[in-house]
Design a protein around this motif. Structure first.
Motif, PDB file in Angstrom:
ATOM      1  N   TYR A 149       0.799  -1.228   0.000  1.00  9.79           N
ATOM      2  CA  TYR A 149       0.000   0.000   0.000  1.00  9.79           C
ATOM      3  C   TYR A 149       0.833   1.281   0.000  1.00  9.79           C
ATOM      4  O   TYR A 149       0.310   2.343  -0.349  1.00  9.79           O
ATOM      5  CB  TYR A 149      -0.935   0.007   1.210  1.00  9.79           C
ATOM      6  N   PHE A 150       2.096   1.186   0.403  1.00  8.30           N
ATOM      7  CA  PHE A 150       2.909   2.401   0.536  1.00  8.30           C
ATOM      8  C   PHE A 150       4.131   2.347  -0.369  1.00  8.30           C
ATOM      9  O   PHE A 150       5.246   2.660   0.040  1.00  8.30           O
ATOM     10  CB  PHE A 150       3.295   2.602   2.006  1.00  8.30           C
TER      11      PHE A 150
ATOM     12  N   GLU B 217      -5.593  11.152  -1.750  1.00  6.77           N
ATOM     13  CA  GLU B 217      -6.427  11.210  -0.547  1.00  6.77           C
ATOM     14  C   GLU B 217      -6.500   9.836   0.113  1.00  6.77           C
ATOM     15  O   GLU B 217      -6.356   9.699   1.333  1.00  6.77           O
ATOM     16  CB  GLU B 217      -7.829  11.679  -0.929  1.00  6.77           C
ATOM     17  N   GLU B 218      -6.707   8.817  -0.699  1.00 16.07           N
ATOM     18  CA  GLU B 218      -6.778   7.447  -0.176  1.00 16.07           C
ATOM     19  C   GLU B 218      -5.434   7.022   0.402  1.00 16.07           C
ATOM     20  O   GLU B 218      -5.361   6.383   1.462  1.00 16.07           O
ATOM     21  CB  GLU B 218      -7.211   6.498  -1.296  1.00 16.07           C
ATOM     22  N   PHE B 219      -4.352   7.376  -0.289  1.00 18.97           N
ATOM     23  CA  PHE B 219      -3.007   7.049   0.191  1.00 18.97           C
ATOM     24  C   PHE B 219      -2.757   7.693   1.555  1.00 18.97           C
ATOM     25  O   PHE B 219      -2.251   7.038   2.481  1.00 18.97           O
ATOM     26  CB  PHE B 219      -1.970   7.542  -0.820  1.00 18.97           C
ATOM     27  N   ALA B 220      -3.113   8.971   1.694  1.00 22.25           N
ATOM     28  CA  ALA B 220      -2.900   9.680   2.953  1.00 22.25           C
ATOM     29  C   ALA B 220      -3.701   9.039   4.079  1.00 22.25           C
ATOM     30  O   ALA B 220      -3.205   8.882   5.200  1.00 22.25           O
ATOM     31  CB  ALA B 220      -3.290  11.150   2.802  1.00 22.25           C
TER      32      ALA B 220
ATOM     33  N   LEU C  77      -2.001   5.724   5.034  1.00 21.21           N
ATOM     34  CA  LEU C  77      -0.740   5.945   5.743  1.00 21.21           C
ATOM     35  C   LEU C  77      -1.006   6.466   7.148  1.00 21.21           C
ATOM     36  O   LEU C  77      -0.306   6.094   8.100  1.00 21.21           O
ATOM     37  CB  LEU C  77       0.130   6.932   4.962  1.00 21.21           C
ATOM     38  N   CYS C  78      -2.003   7.312   7.282  1.00 25.06           N
ATOM     39  CA  CYS C  78      -2.369   7.835   8.593  1.00 25.06           C
ATOM     40  C   CYS C  78      -2.756   6.711   9.538  1.00 25.06           C
ATOM     41  O   CYS C  78      -2.225   6.596  10.648  1.00 25.06           O
ATOM     42  CB  CYS C  78      -3.532   8.819   8.442  1.00 25.06           C
ATOM     43  N   SER C  79      -3.674   5.864   9.114  1.00 20.42           N
ATOM     44  CA  SER C  79      -4.177   4.813  10.000  1.00 20.42           C
ATOM     45  C   SER C  79      -3.114   3.760  10.299  1.00 20.42           C
ATOM     46  O   SER C  79      -3.054   3.220  11.404  1.00 20.42           O
ATOM     47  CB  SER C  79      -5.427   4.165   9.404  1.00 20.42           C
ATOM     48  N   PHE C  80      -2.252   3.466   9.317  1.00 17.63           N
ATOM     49  CA  PHE C  80      -1.211   2.466   9.557  1.00 17.63           C
ATOM     50  C   PHE C  80      -0.137   2.987  10.494  1.00 17.63           C
ATOM     51  O   PHE C  80       0.301   2.282  11.418  1.00 17.63           O
ATOM     52  CB  PHE C  80      -0.574   2.022   8.236  1.00 17.63           C
ATOM     53  N   MET C  81       0.326   4.204  10.269  1.00 26.10           N
ATOM     54  CA  MET C  81       1.451   4.743  11.034  1.00 26.10           C
ATOM     55  C   MET C  81       1.057   5.192  12.441  1.00 26.10           C
ATOM     56  O   MET C  81       1.924   5.210  13.338  1.00 26.10           O
ATOM     57  CB  MET C  81       2.081   5.918  10.288  1.00 26.10           C
ATOM     58  N   LEU C  82      -0.162   5.579  12.646  1.00 24.18           N
ATOM     59  CA  LEU C  82      -0.586   6.167  13.918  1.00 24.18           C
ATOM     60  C   LEU C  82      -0.169   5.350  15.141  1.00 24.18           C
ATOM     61  O   LEU C  82       0.475   5.878  16.061  1.00 24.18           O
ATOM     62  CB  LEU C  82      -2.101   6.405  13.904  1.00 24.18           C
ATOM     63  N   PRO C  83      -0.500   4.051  15.213  1.00 27.45           N
ATOM     64  CA  PRO C  83      -0.113   3.297  16.415  1.00 27.45           C
ATOM     65  C   PRO C  83       1.394   3.170  16.594  1.00 27.45           C
ATOM     66  O   PRO C  83       1.893   3.162  17.726  1.00 27.45           O
ATOM     67  CB  PRO C  83      -0.765   1.924  16.207  1.00 27.45           C
TER      68      PRO C  83
ATOM     69  N   LEU D 151      -2.513  14.120   5.439  1.00 27.58           N
ATOM     70  CA  LEU D 151      -1.927  13.236   6.441  1.00 27.58           C
ATOM     71  C   LEU D 151      -1.857  13.936   7.797  1.00 27.58           C
ATOM     72  O   LEU D 151      -2.240  13.361   8.825  1.00 27.58           O
ATOM     73  CB  LEU D 151      -0.536  12.803   5.984  1.00 27.58           C
ATOM     74  N   ARG D 152      -1.377  15.158   7.800  1.00 24.29           N
ATOM     75  CA  ARG D 152      -1.310  15.933   9.048  1.00 24.29           C
ATOM     76  C   ARG D 152      -2.708  16.132   9.642  1.00 24.29           C
ATOM     77  O   ARG D 152      -2.898  15.990  10.858  1.00 24.29           O
ATOM     78  CB  ARG D 152      -0.690  17.304   8.770  1.00 24.29           C
ATOM     79  N   GLU D 153      -3.648  16.460   8.786  1.00 21.95           N
ATOM     80  CA  GLU D 153      -5.022  16.696   9.242  1.00 21.95           C
ATOM     81  C   GLU D 153      -5.601  15.451   9.899  1.00 21.95           C
ATOM     82  O   GLU D 153      -6.254  15.514  10.951  1.00 21.95           O
ATOM     83  CB  GLU D 153      -5.881  17.109   8.043  1.00 21.95           C
ATOM     84  N   CYS D 154      -5.330  14.314   9.291  1.00 28.09           N
ATOM     85  CA  CYS D 154      -5.825  13.037   9.824  1.00 28.09           C
ATOM     86  C   CYS D 154      -5.225  12.753  11.194  1.00 28.09           C
ATOM     87  O   CYS D 154      -5.939  12.366  12.127  1.00 28.09           O
ATOM     88  CB  CYS D 154      -5.485  11.927   8.832  1.00 28.09           C
ATOM     89  N   TRP D 155      -3.908  12.943  11.332  1.00 34.15           N
ATOM     90  CA  TRP D 155      -3.271  12.709  12.623  1.00 34.15           C
ATOM     91  C   TRP D 155      -3.748  13.707  13.679  1.00 34.15           C
ATOM     92  O   TRP D 155      -3.955  13.349  14.836  1.00 34.15           O
ATOM     93  CB  TRP D 155      -1.747  12.790  12.474  1.00 34.15           C
TER      94      TRP D 155
END
Length: 306
Positions: free
Chosen positions: A183-184, A221-224, A227-233, A260-264
């Protein structure tokens, strides 16, 4: 000033340069680059590698080079300097070969060799290039043909413990219907474009930015979001205070980093992000850093086996 040669070994290229270890800077006039066929014979590969490294050694004549640090893709036994490439479509003719013992025979000078994982080398170099940002716990990711990662505490790579994923790697960790690398990496962008447009023929993310038949912002948008959900934890668990990003996809950061920043931020995470414009340069600096005495003493006995 202490000087070492840093080498970045890729699947289709090799580059090298002399590095001022104290300043973490490449010395002007010592950078050289060459393309190669990673499916060639052992002798051809070593000849190609050495032709580039020898040019850097020649350009560094009389400067007291400490040694040659090499950023190597895995699988590789980094402490012993033995290649373990098998079944991964690159450098398979080096399987079981001691690069540590055999490559020096192709070099013009008698120098020592040290090895570091390529993603880790980028992380070390990227952190050094951004040391003014005072990141004590740095997570580094490379987004390109593959997905690389490194976790560093006060500049030292961490590959074990409860705060980092197994082996300090992220590419092989499960995500959605596969693993993170699915995915990345560039191939996800190309596959997603084909799914949405029915067209093939793109070679990279740069090509994607030029298409007009679909709204490419949807793909970024989908990529961000992914990446947000995967990297967060992982960022939370490591208590990351600086994210360093490189790789060819990161050059298009303006298309996904704001989202990505907005999501985090929505999840209460606010981490500074440093995008490294030249991933190769960071990898060279990180590999050369193996000849920083304090760094080497910290990592030499815990280099990964593969």
């Amino acid at each position: 000033m202490p000087i070492a040669i840093g080498v970045d070994v890729g699947g289709s290229h090799i580059s090298s340069a002399a590095v001022d270890i104290e300043r973490s800077e490449i010395i002007k006039g010592t950078y050289f680059h060459g393309n190669l066929d990673s499916k060639a014979s052992k002798e051809e590969i070593f000849e190609r590698w050495s032709s580039v490294i020898n040019r850097t050694l020649g350009a560094s004549e009389g400067q007291g080079v400490s040694g040659v640090g090499m950023a190597m893709p895995g699988p590789f036994r980094y402490k012993e300097g033995i290649a373990c490439f098998e079944g991964n479509d690159k450098y398979e003719q080096l399987y079981g070969v001691s690069v540590l013992n055999e490559l020096p025979g192709y070099l013009d000078k008698d120098v020592s060799l040290r090895f570091l994982n390529d993603a880790t080398s980028f992380g070390v170099g990227g952190a050094l290039m951004n040391k003014d940002k005072n990141g004590n716990r740095v997570t580094a990711i490379t987004l390109g043909t593959g997905f690389g990662a490194a976790f560093l505490e006060r500049g030292i790579p961490e590959t074990a413990g409860s705060r980092v994923p197994e082996n300090g790697c992220l590419w092989d960790k499960p995500f959605l219907e596969g693993m993170a690398d699915d995915y990345f990496s560039t191939r996800w962008f190309l596959s997603r474009y084909t799914e949405l447009s029915g067209e093939n023929g793109l070679k990279g993310v740069r090509d994607l930015l030029e298409v007009t038949d679909i709204d490419v912002s949807r793909i970024f948008e989908e990529f961000a979001q992914n990446l947000c959900s995967f990297m967060l934890p992982h960022l939370r668990r490591f208590e990351t205070d600086l994210l360093v990003m490189g790789g060819s996809i990161s050059r298009a950061y303006e298309y996904f980093l704001p989202r990505l920043r907005e999501c985090w931020n929505k999840d209460g995470l606010d981490i500074p992000v440093a995008v490294v414009p030249n991933t190769e340069e960071a990898s060279i600096i990180g590999a050369a850093h193996l000849y920083d005495h304090a760094f080497w003493n910290e990592v030499k006995d815990r280099l990964p086996e593969k």
